[in-house]
Scaffold this motif. Structure first.
Motif, PDB file in Angstrom:
ATOM      1  N   VAL A   1      12.147  -0.256   0.132  1.00 17.72           N
ATOM      2  CA  VAL A   1      10.430  -0.373  -0.075  1.00 17.72           C
ATOM      3  C   VAL A   1      11.005  -1.559  -1.404  1.00 17.72           C
ATOM      4  O   VAL A   1      11.453  -1.534  -1.951  1.00 17.72           O
ATOM      5  CB  VAL A   1      10.126   0.929  -0.282  1.00 17.72           C
ATOM      6  N   SER A   2       9.995  -1.861  -2.005  1.00 23.26           N
ATOM      7  CA  SER A   2       9.779  -2.573  -3.249  1.00 23.26           C
ATOM      8  C   SER A   2       8.308  -3.092  -3.763  1.00 23.26           C
ATOM      9  O   SER A   2       7.282  -2.581  -2.602  1.00 23.26           O
ATOM     10  CB  SER A   2      10.528  -4.686  -2.440  1.00 23.26           C
TER      11      SER A   2
ATOM     12  N   ASN B   1      -3.459   6.207  -0.721  1.00 20.29           N
ATOM     13  CA  ASN B   1      -2.202   7.136  -0.805  1.00 20.29           C
ATOM     14  C   ASN B   1      -2.251   6.464  -2.650  1.00 20.29           C
ATOM     15  O   ASN B   1      -3.141   5.892  -2.993  1.00 20.29           O
ATOM     16  CB  ASN B   1      -0.729   5.856  -0.284  1.00 20.29           C
ATOM     17  N   LYS B   2      -1.392   6.825  -3.320  1.00 26.60           N
ATOM     18  CA  LYS B   2      -0.913   6.883  -4.327  1.00 26.60           C
ATOM     19  C   LYS B   2      -1.702   7.584  -5.926  1.00 26.60           C
ATOM     20  O   LYS B   2      -2.129   7.059  -6.532  1.00 26.60           O
ATOM     21  CB  LYS B   2      -0.773   5.478  -4.707  1.00 26.60           C
TER      22      LYS B   2
ATOM     23  N   THR C   1       5.744   1.667   3.864  1.00 20.91           N
ATOM     24  CA  THR C   1       6.718   1.940   4.084  1.00 20.91           C
ATOM     25  C   THR C   1       7.496   3.359   3.141  1.00 20.91           C
ATOM     26  O   THR C   1       8.611   4.331   4.114  1.00 20.91           O
ATOM     27  CB  THR C   1       8.275   1.125   4.150  1.00 20.91           C
ATOM     28  N   THR C   2       6.685   3.600   2.437  1.00 23.34           N
ATOM     29  CA  THR C   2       7.072   4.698   1.319  1.00 23.34           C
ATOM     30  C   THR C   2       6.938   6.076   2.461  1.00 23.34           C
ATOM     31  O   THR C   2       7.781   6.948   2.692  1.00 23.34           O
ATOM     32  CB  THR C   2       6.457   4.525   0.627  1.00 23.34           C
TER      33      THR C   2
ATOM     34  N   LEU D   1      -2.017   8.004  -9.457  1.00 22.04           N
ATOM     35  CA  LEU D   1      -1.715   7.456 -10.291  1.00 22.04           C
ATOM     36  C   LEU D   1      -3.526   7.816 -10.629  1.00 22.04           C
ATOM     37  O   LEU D   1      -4.304   7.887  -9.830  1.00 22.04           O
ATOM     38  CB  LEU D   1      -2.249   5.906  -9.587  1.00 22.04           C
TER      39      LEU D   1
ATOM     40  N   ILE E   1       7.458  -5.968  -4.861  1.00 21.42           N
ATOM     41  CA  ILE E   1       7.480  -7.075  -4.399  1.00 21.42           C
ATOM     42  C   ILE E   1       6.410  -6.998  -2.752  1.00 21.42           C
ATOM     43  O   ILE E   1       7.194  -6.378  -2.104  1.00 21.42           O
ATOM     44  CB  ILE E   1       8.816  -8.109  -4.617  1.00 21.42           C
TER      45      ILE E   1
ATOM     46  N   GLY F   1       2.813  -5.949   6.183  1.00 18.09           N
ATOM     47  CA  GLY F   1       1.249  -5.873   5.306  1.00 18.09           C
ATOM     48  C   GLY F   1       0.928  -6.989   5.733  1.00 18.09           C
ATOM     49  O   GLY F   1       1.157  -7.837   5.773  1.00 18.09           O
TER      50      GLY F   1
ATOM     51  N   ALA G   1       0.308  -1.305   0.196  1.00 19.59           N
ATOM     52  CA  ALA G   1       0.257   0.323  -0.351  1.00 19.59           C
ATOM     53  C   ALA G   1       0.811   1.282  -0.017  1.00 19.59           C
ATOM     54  O   ALA G   1       0.194   2.265  -0.299  1.00 19.59           O
ATOM     55  CB  ALA G   1      -0.462  -0.163   1.302  1.00 19.59           C
TER      56      ALA G   1
ATOM     57  N   GLU H   1       7.788  -6.960   1.374  1.00 19.65           N
ATOM     58  CA  GLU H   1       9.093  -6.245   2.023  1.00 19.65           C
ATOM     59  C   GLU H   1       9.660  -6.154   3.447  1.00 19.65           C
ATOM     60  O   GLU H   1      10.707  -6.437   3.515  1.00 19.65           O
ATOM     61  CB  GLU H   1       9.074  -4.780   0.792  1.00 19.65           C
TER      62      GLU H   1
HETATM   63  N1  LIG Z   1       2.338   5.523  -7.477  1.00 15.95           N
HETATM   64  C1  LIG Z   1       3.126   5.222  -6.957  1.00 15.95           C
HETATM   65  N2  LIG Z   1       3.863   4.152  -6.212  1.00 15.95           N
HETATM   66  C2  LIG Z   1       3.795   4.235  -4.727  1.00 15.95           C
HETATM   67  C3  LIG Z   1       3.028   5.710  -3.268  1.00 15.95           C
HETATM   68  N3  LIG Z   1       3.280   4.426  -2.739  1.00 15.95           N
HETATM   69  C4  LIG Z   1       4.438   3.569  -3.099  1.00 15.95           C
HETATM   70  N4  LIG Z   1       4.558   3.759  -3.529  1.00 15.95           N
HETATM   71  C5  LIG Z   1       5.437   2.275  -4.338  1.00 15.95           C
HETATM   72  O1  LIG Z   1       4.727   0.746  -4.214  1.00 15.95           O
HETATM   73  C6  LIG Z   1       5.682   0.131  -4.265  1.00 15.95           C
HETATM   74  C7  LIG Z   1       4.733  -0.595  -2.074  1.00 15.95           C
HETATM   75  O2  LIG Z   1       5.509   0.615  -1.428  1.00 15.95           O
HETATM   76  P1  LIG Z   1       6.288   0.477  -0.227  1.00 15.95           P
HETATM   77  O3  LIG Z   1       6.620   1.466  -0.139  1.00 15.95           O
HETATM   78  O4  LIG Z   1       6.926  -1.121   0.025  1.00 15.95           O
HETATM   79  O5  LIG Z   1       4.909  -0.587   0.542  1.00 15.95           O
HETATM   80  P2  LIG Z   1       4.652  -1.334   1.961  1.00 15.95           P
HETATM   81  O6  LIG Z   1       2.801  -0.892   2.222  1.00 15.95           O
HETATM   82  O7  LIG Z   1       5.774  -0.961   3.153  1.00 15.95           O
HETATM   83  O8  LIG Z   1       4.599  -2.888   1.622  1.00 15.95           O
HETATM   84  P3  LIG Z   1       4.880  -3.951   2.691  1.00 15.95           P
HETATM   85  O9  LIG Z   1       6.028  -3.770   3.421  1.00 15.95           O
HETATM   86  O10 LIG Z   1       5.507  -5.310   1.537  1.00 15.95           O
HETATM   87  O11 LIG Z   1       3.817  -4.319   3.519  1.00 15.95           O
HETATM   88  C8  LIG Z   1       6.800   0.777  -4.691  1.00 15.95           C
HETATM   89  O12 LIG Z   1       7.160   0.131  -5.701  1.00 15.95           O
HETATM   90  C9  LIG Z   1       6.511   2.499  -4.232  1.00 15.95           C
HETATM   91  O13 LIG Z   1       7.172   2.751  -4.950  1.00 15.95           O
HETATM   92  C10 LIG Z   1       2.421   6.327  -4.028  1.00 15.95           C
HETATM   93  O14 LIG Z   1       2.432   7.341  -3.552  1.00 15.95           O
HETATM   94  N5  LIG Z   1       2.442   6.251  -5.962  1.00 15.95           N
END
Ligand SMILES: Nc1nc2c(ncn2[C@@H]2O[C@H](COP(=O)(O)OP(=O)(O)OP(=O)(O)O)[C@@H](O)[C@H]2O)c(=O)[nH]1
Ligand SMILES: [Mg+2]
Lengths: 210, 121
Positions: free
Chosen positions: A54-55, A166-167, A36-37, A170, A57, A88, A33, A60
């Motif tokens: 961050v990944s 988030n995101k 971590t970002t 897009l 996949i 996650g 989601a 992560e």
């Molecule tokens: N387009 C877009 N991509 C995003 C955004 N935030 C995160 N991402 C992408 O989403 C993917 C997952 O991001 P993470 O921050 O690793 O997500 P997470 O929720 O920590 O994931 P887990 O640790 O696996 O549970 C990465 O490829 C990021 O670059 C956003 O605001 N916009």
């Protein structure tokens, strides 16, 4: 300066004086989601450090990470938090999914095993929090069991919850769909990646977790 | 001719009310691991949902069990006047569908309808 504002500042002074510890805020949500970002952005903006990797996949993050004493200032109010980036949450983990993303069988099985442990850790952390930031990918269906469970936990404990859509960078993202699903909770639409609306988020954090 | 299909159990609110949290979680996992689809008339509490997720994670194995698919509606907030006067907040959990992750797939869900696809293995 009205009397309310003066009373409020007096209160926060007393609150600071007697507070046993800082508010612990967990960053929750389904895999990928952007938790971590977002955690990295918050920590970088207010301390200069980073939180974790961050990944694209999923799963992560497989161990919860805590960063203590993050002070956020917004519109004259200030709040100091311990921020926990959690793995996650999921109800299913299939190692074949990692193989499809290019990992070999051994790596995939190890990642799946660690991911199951990460989910358990994230669930256990729910008992030790003062509030939650629930991060959802706004391009995805918000009506998932994971979201329902996190929200249900916070409601049952009467703890503050802030939903992050988030995101939004897009084009297919739809924060309105998330709001429609959980209309009783405050929501901020952001791009953790590109930084859109991040100041709005800090203001909401200061308002809800202060 | 032998009918091949998927067993679906509908469990009543009365039966669920008579069970402890652990009994419910155990029943769900045992049935789902046997390939059954369960429909609970009344959903699990948040803490029961936590237990179910934790135990599901413990029982996932690479070649036999990859977890569950579970769908329910967001908790309903009671707005009975009596509860409000008594300062009670009643949270009501609702209909829940649970099945093996590799056989039950949610297609569409909104506030009032869950649409799911069930596949034979
Ligand atoms: N387009 C877009 N991509 C995003 C955004 N935030 C995160 N991402 C992408 O989403 C993917 C997952 O991001 P993470 O921050 O690793 O997500 P997470 O929720 O920590 O994931 P887990 O640790 O696996 O549970 C990465 O490829 C990021 O670059 C956003 O605001 N916009
Ligand atoms: Mg992460």
């Amino acid at each position: 300066m009205g009397i309310m504002k003066r009373m409020k500042s007096k209160f926060s002074f007393l609150k600071k004086l007697f507070k046993k510890r800082r508010a612990r805020i967990g960053i929750y949500g389904p895999p990928n989601a952007g938790k971590t970002t977002l955690a990295n952005r918050i920590i970088r903006d207010w301390t200069g450090d980073a939180m974790g990797s961050v990944s694209k996949i999923p799963h992560e993050t497989r161990r919860a990470r805590r960063r203590e004493g993050v002070t956020i200032n917004s519109n004259g109010s200030s709040v100091t938090l311990d921020v926990i980036d959690t793995p996650g949450l999921a109800t299913k983990i299939d190692f074949h999914d990692f193989m499809e993303l290019g990992m070999n069988e051994e790596e995939s099985k190890r990642r799946a095993k660690e991911a199951t442990e990460g989910v358990i850790e994230a669930v256990k952390w729910l008992d030790d929090l003062d509030g939650v930031i629930l991060v959802m990918d706004a391009t995805e269906d918000p009506y998932t069991q994971v979201n329902v469970t996190v929200i249900g936990n916070m409601e049952a404990r009467k703890l503050p919850l802030l939903i992050v859509a988030n995101k939004i960078d897009l084009p297919e993202s739809s924060p309105a769909r998330i709001h429609g699903a959980f209309p009783q909770h405050p929501l901020v639409s952001i791009s953790a990646l590109e930084g859109q609306n991040i100041d709005l988020l800090y203001q909401e954090i200061a308002d809800h977790f202060g | 001719m032998l009918m091949k299909g998927i067993q679906m159990d509908l469990i009543s609110e009365d039966k669920l009310d008579g069970m402890t949290s652990m009994e419910k979680v155990r029943l769900i996992l045992d049935e789902v691991k046997n390939g059954k689809i369960l429909v609970l008339e009344k959903g699990l509490t948040p803490s029961e949902q936590n237990k179910l997720i934790e135990l599901t994670m413990v029982e996932i194995t690479p070649d036999n069990f990859s977890g569950i698919e579970i769908e329910s509606y967001p908790v309903k907030h009671g707005n009975r006047l009596l509860d409000k006067l008594l300062g009670k907040t009643s949270l009501r959990t609702r209909l829940t569908v649970i099945g093996p992750a590799d056989q039950l797939k949610t297609i569409k869900k909104d506030r009032d309808m869950i649409s799911a696809l069930v596949s034979a293995q």
